[in-house]
Write an enzyme that holds these catalytic residues in place. Structure first.
Site, PDB file in Angstrom:
ATOM      1  N   ASN A 108       0.839  -1.196   0.000  1.00  0.00           N
ATOM      2  CA  ASN A 108       0.000   0.000   0.000  1.00  0.00           C
ATOM      3  C   ASN A 108       0.873   1.245   0.000  1.00  0.00           C
ATOM      4  O   ASN A 108       1.960   1.229   0.591  1.00  0.00           O
ATOM      5  CB  ASN A 108      -0.905   0.024   1.247  1.00  0.00           C
ATOM      6  CG  ASN A 108      -1.811   1.242   1.280  1.00  0.00           C
ATOM      7  OD1 ASN A 108      -2.408   1.611   0.283  1.00  0.00           O
ATOM      8  ND2 ASN A 108      -1.862   1.898   2.440  1.00  0.00           N
ATOM      9  N   SER A 137       4.931   6.763   2.261  1.00  0.00           N
ATOM     10  CA  SER A 137       5.497   5.462   2.610  1.00  0.00           C
ATOM     11  C   SER A 137       4.819   4.365   1.811  1.00  0.00           C
ATOM     12  O   SER A 137       3.612   4.435   1.563  1.00  0.00           O
ATOM     13  CB  SER A 137       5.269   5.172   4.104  1.00  0.00           C
ATOM     14  OG  SER A 137       5.705   6.244   4.922  1.00  0.00           O
TER      15      SER A 137
END
Ligand code: GRF
Length: 198
Positions: A108, A137
């Site tokens: 993700n 991230s």
């Protein structure tokens, strides 16, 4: 053998486009499906334009029955047989039962420097906190939201006068670069974290 990748989206799909465009030549993976929980997601048309099979499974008719919605997702994934799933602006929270099925194979992208600002409104929260740097991230998806092992981060400086919109705009190209770099490495079996600076 190249790895089969399914990309799950909810919106415009700019991360999906970046990932799909990167998977050619000597890249160790290929996109086999773009799936959305919103039939109106702009990214579906972009995927079709790149000749990637697409599917929309509207979550609304399932109401609060997450398990039933996820069973429909899982059935579609079992047909497409991906080895890796990339969540790219996919805004449905997945249950631990579903994430357990794909643990170690699902990534993700999140628009913050995790573990800071899990969840929504990350740009506004970074500004409210007076942070001097912000970022994004890529992490492996586990049962806890935005909590899995981090595979890469990219940083930008926060400028005086920044708004959530200006931060989001400046960060998005870095999200693309980071996700592309992490997927190439991950698909080759390498989990060494990547750090980029904007
Ligand atoms: C990105 O900022 C991503 O980090 C967040 O949702 C946004 C989706 O953008 N989860 P797009 O649909 O990939 O353009």
């Amino acid at each position: 053998m190249t790895k089969r990748v399914a990309i799950l989206i909810s919106g415009g799909g700019s991360n999906m486009v970046a990932l799909a465009q990167s998977m050619h030549g000597d890249h160790p993976a290929r996109p086999v499906l773009v799936m959305s929980n919103d039939p109106q997601a702009g990214g579906l048309a972009k995927a079709r334009a790149m000749n990637i099979p697409t599917l929309a499974i509207d979550h609304k008719p399932y109401g609060k029955d997450r398990a039933a919605f996820e069973a429909a997702l899982q059935k579609a994934l079992e047909t497409a047989k991906p080895e890796i799933i990339c969540l790219a602006g996919f805004m449905r929270i997945l249950t631990p039962e579903f994430t357990a099925k794909w643990e170690g194979r699902m990534l993700n992208i999140h628009p913050s420097l995790l573990p800071k600002y899990k969840g929504l409104h990350t740009h506004a929260r970074a500004l409210e906190a007076g942070d001097s740097e912000h970022g994004c991230s890529v992490h492996e998806v586990t049962a806890a939201l935005d909590d899995g092992p981090i595979l890469g981060q990219a940083r930008i400086a926060v400028h005086a006068g920044d708004t959530p919109e200006t931060l989001a705009t400046r960060l998005l190209p870095l999200e693309h670069a980071l996700y592309v770099a992490v997927l190439r490495r991950f698909a080759a079996g390498d989990r060494t974290p990547i750090n980029l600076d904007g």
